[in-house]
Enzyme design. Structure first.
Site, PDB file in Angstrom:
ATOM      1  CE  LYS A  22       2.830   0.116   5.174  1.00 25.13           C
ATOM      2  NZ  LYS A  22       2.427   0.030   3.590  1.00 25.13           N
ATOM      3  NE  ARG A  59       3.615  -8.101  10.587  1.00 29.66           N
ATOM      4  CZ  ARG A  59       2.898  -7.220   9.690  1.00 29.66           C
ATOM      5  NH1 ARG A  59       1.958  -7.664   8.961  1.00 29.66           N
ATOM      6  NH2 ARG A  59       3.353  -5.953   9.370  1.00 29.66           N
ATOM      7  CD  GLU A  74      -2.733   1.167   2.401  1.00 27.40           C
ATOM      8  OE1 GLU A  74      -2.884   0.252   3.298  1.00 27.40           O
ATOM      9  OE2 GLU A  74      -3.598   2.356   2.450  1.00 27.40           O
TER      10      GLU A  74
HETATM   11  P1  ATP Z   1       0.250  -1.578   7.522  1.00 28.81           P
HETATM   12  O1  ATP Z   1       1.092  -1.701   8.614  1.00 28.81           O
HETATM   13  O2  ATP Z   1      -0.363  -0.298   6.849  1.00 28.81           O
HETATM   14  O3  ATP Z   1      -0.826  -2.468   7.832  1.00 28.81           O
HETATM   15  P2  ATP Z   1       1.721  -3.400   6.067  1.00 28.81           P
HETATM   16  O4  ATP Z   1       3.167  -3.395   6.533  1.00 28.81           O
HETATM   17  O5  ATP Z   1       0.947  -4.492   6.147  1.00 28.81           O
HETATM   18  O6  ATP Z   1       0.930  -2.188   6.225  1.00 28.81           O
HETATM   19  P3  ATP Z   1       1.475  -3.424   3.102  1.00 28.81           P
HETATM   20  O7  ATP Z   1       2.021  -2.227   2.118  1.00 28.81           O
HETATM   21  O8  ATP Z   1       0.161  -3.764   3.169  1.00 28.81           O
HETATM   22  O9  ATP Z   1       2.143  -3.072   4.448  1.00 28.81           O
HETATM   23  O10 ATP Z   1       2.587  -4.787   2.913  1.00 28.81           O
HETATM   24  C1  ATP Z   1       2.928  -5.143   1.681  1.00 28.81           C
HETATM   25  C2  ATP Z   1       3.164  -6.590   1.735  1.00 28.81           C
HETATM   26  O11 ATP Z   1       4.268  -6.743   2.708  1.00 28.81           O
HETATM   27  C3  ATP Z   1       2.203  -7.480   2.474  1.00 28.81           C
HETATM   28  O12 ATP Z   1       2.026  -8.718   1.603  1.00 28.81           O
HETATM   29  C4  ATP Z   1       2.523  -7.793   3.840  1.00 28.81           C
HETATM   30  O13 ATP Z   1       1.927  -9.206   4.371  1.00 28.81           O
HETATM   31  C5  ATP Z   1       3.736  -7.863   3.776  1.00 28.81           C
HETATM   32  N1  ATP Z   1       4.546  -7.336   5.022  1.00 28.81           N
HETATM   33  C6  ATP Z   1       4.277  -6.232   5.836  1.00 28.81           C
HETATM   34  N2  ATP Z   1       4.904  -6.368   6.961  1.00 28.81           N
HETATM   35  C7  ATP Z   1       5.697  -7.202   6.897  1.00 28.81           C
HETATM   36  C8  ATP Z   1       6.460  -8.012   7.821  1.00 28.81           C
HETATM   37  N3  ATP Z   1       6.826  -7.526   8.954  1.00 28.81           N
HETATM   38  N4  ATP Z   1       7.121  -9.093   7.591  1.00 28.81           N
HETATM   39  C9  ATP Z   1       6.689  -9.889   6.126  1.00 28.81           C
HETATM   40  N5  ATP Z   1       5.888  -9.408   5.435  1.00 28.81           N
HETATM   41  C10 ATP Z   1       5.455  -8.178   5.639  1.00 28.81           C
END
Ligand code: ATP
Ligand code: MG
Length: 572
Positions: A283, A273, A44
């Protein structure tokens, strides 16, 4: 199954494929989706990417690469309130820097707004969606709990005609933001909370979208956009993180509305994660640090962002190595940042150019060296790779060494300079401390030494052994610079787990130390003009020039320190 895939699986079993790769390999072996493999990375654009995203990127692009598939970059831009083109550009740059490429497969969820709208209209007509006039609080209050069923909305039984009329008017801008939503009509008593008539569309009129402007007044929710976008793109494996496990049945529900029993349907697979010690991954929190000026920006070298790590001097290879080391599982974990630091050190040890810089200088005068004389000594650029050759460094009568490398009353095992003692100046001569000069307050202002002319490195007399070797720079030739020394951003191991205090109170007050007036050798001053250089300041650590540098004011970021055996000794 192609021979190539067979080989990959056989090889993978030997090497140990991770569980996602095994699923993909099996699907390919069974010929699912016509033997196609297409993944996607769906950020996003509401912030910069962090190291957690790097883990997802390595998976999404990595598995596609490994099995001959493709990976799309899809911006999940369904919420104009928080999204911005600045983030789109930064995300592109960071993925490329990590070493991955999506070719011409750059997509936006907003590309599918017309198709999503059409699907919503179809579901309304089929009696599978309705417009709810309640506030979000009222809707939340009816949701029930995992052990108690929810209550039906009083608007649940509107006719398709009325729903269609209202939905069209929602998108025409007739209603205020938040006045109405479109909900899927599924089951308010479902065991899965996400099935309790989830919201499909909300009204947003006050924020233009970074791509579609003010064309739309309704925007789809994540759950009504993600799986369908996967479907429209032909994504076969939609790999995400574990928090989406409970969303999966809804993902399948909407995807099936499009697939309608056909032989292609995207599949969601979840892994754990990445969480790192001494930092946060949210974020929302990172944005807060940026907005409130608690860090210098998204690319502040203390941030867990890709851009912060790049600016700090981390290499993409070290980040990928770290992610490879921690692996992918089905269990949440907290990974130690020292594992990442280890990978960075290891990688920089292989690639960094060895140079001399004195952080806290004290002058040494070599009394038996001719005044006004300069000679050049040769310094190895990288003992890990002799092919990188050597560079020249000036030696003269007055030099700087580290203040900490001298002690008037040294304890045992202090193998540096002390009154009457000898040390080698790296790449040059052995010197002996003869006299210490102090100012009125008793601070050492100068150390007077003699040198052994026979001991120059490379000469026959160079074999004479002394215990300590010091780094140094020639005083007349040294250039002044600034060093920014970084420590962990947070003072506690797991800031996200602290519930008593606001996360901003957990910041490490000593996470940045600025040291001005460091003395660097001329070769380094020249080399530092190039961005992105990787240097090992001998005996100190790894450094990279910062983008704030100017020709007259060179600034270095300390990427990571070297391990210091003396400090370990002191702790004992
Ligand atoms: P928010 O904190 O706003 O929910 P997000 O960190 O999930 O956002 P996105 O932009 O939705 O951010 O993430 C894009 C992709 O990165 C998604 O598929 C998400 O699962 C993955 N992702 C985000 N944070 C992690 C993390 N800490 N470890 C592994 N993958 C991640
Ligand atoms: Mg998310």
């Amino acid at each position: 199954m192609s021979e190539e895939i067979k080989d990959t699986i056989e090889e993978g079993e030997k090497k140990g494929l991770n569980f996602v790769e095994q699923i993909v390999a099996n699907d390919l072996a069974e010929g699912k989706n016509g033997g196609r493999l297409n993944t996607r990375f769906p950020p996003e654009p509401n912030g910069y990417l962090h190291i957690g995203h790097a883990k997802a990127i390595c998976m999404d692009f990595g598995v596609a690469e490994k099995f001959g598939g493709t990976c799309n970059l899809r911006f999940d831009d369904t919420n104009p309130v928080k999204e911005d083109v600045e983030y789109v550009d930064a995300i592109r740059e960071d993925i490329h820097w990590l070493g991955f490429d999506w070719g011409d497969r750059e997509y936006y969820a907003s590309d599918y707004f017309p198709q999503l709208f059409d699907l919503a209209v179809r579901l309304i007509k089929e009696g599978k969606a309705y417009v709810d006039d309640q506030t979000s609080e009222e809707i939340a209050a009816q949701k029930g709990t995992p052990t108690q069923p929810g209550q039906n909305s009083p608007y649940r039984d509107r006719t398709p005609e009325e729903n269609l009329d209202l939905f069209m008017r929602m998108n025409a801008g007739e209603f205020e933001d938040g006045a109405r939503v479109l909900r899927a009509k599924i089951d308010m008593a479902s065991d899965n909370m996400h099935f309790r008539d989830p919201i499909m569309y909300r009204i947003i009129t006050k924020y233009p979208h970074h791509r579609t402007g003010t064309q739309w007044k309704v925007y789809p929710m994540y759950d009504f956009a993600h799986g369908q976008s996967d479907f429209f793109e032909g994504v076969t494996h939609s790999i995400c993180t574990l928090e989406f496990v409970p969303h999966r049945p809804l993902y399948d529900y909407f995807a099936q509305e499009l697939a309608q029993g056909g032989n292609y349907c995207p599949r969601q697979i979840e892994f754990n994660r990445l969480n790192l010690t001494y930092t946060v991954m949210s974020k929302r929190k990172l944005l807060q640090l940026v907005k409130e000026g608690l860090v210098s920006g998204w690319d502040d070298p203390r941030m867990p962002t890709i851009s912060g790590m790049r600016r700090r001097g981390y290499t993409p290879e070290s980040i990928r190595k770290f992610i490879d080391t921690i692996g992918y599982t089905k269990y949440e974990a907290l990974n130690s940042v020292s594992l990442l630091e280890h990978a960075v050190r290891d990688d920089l040890n292989r690639r960094a150019t060895r140079v001399m810089a004195v952080m806290n200088p004290v002058k040494v005068v070599i009394t038996n060296y001719p005044e006004g004389q300069t000679e050049m000594v040769s310094m190895e650029n990288n003992p890990e790779n002799p092919a990188e050759g050597t560079h020249e460094m000036p030696f003269s009568r007055e030099i700087y060494i580290e203040r900490d490398d001298f002690m008037e009353n040294p304890p045992k095992k202090f193998f540096r300079l002390a009154p009457g003692g000898e040390v080698r100046l790296k790449g040059a001569y052995i010197i002996k401390c003869e006299e210490v000069i102090k100012d009125a307050e008793g601070n050492i202002t100068e150390i007077r030494c003699t040198y052994d002319p026979e001991s120059r490195s490379g000469l026959p007399g160079a074999n004479r052994k002394v215990k300590g070797t010091l780094h140094w720079v020639s005083a007349a030739h040294a250039v002044d610079a600034e060093a920014r020394l970084y420590d962990r951003l947070f003072a506690v191991e797991n800031p996200a787990a602290e519930t008593e205090k606001d996360f901003r109170e957990l910041l490490n007050p000593d996470s940045l130390k600025v040291v001005s007036g460091i003395k660097i050798e001329p070769y380094l001053a020249e080399k530092a003009k190039e961005q992105g250089g990787k240097f090992q300041f001998q005996r100190i650590g790894y450094f990279t020039p910062d983008k704030d540098s100017t020709p007259d004011h060179i600034i270095f970021n300390r990427t990571i320190g070297l391990k210091d055996s003396w400090e370990k000794e002191q702790k004992k």
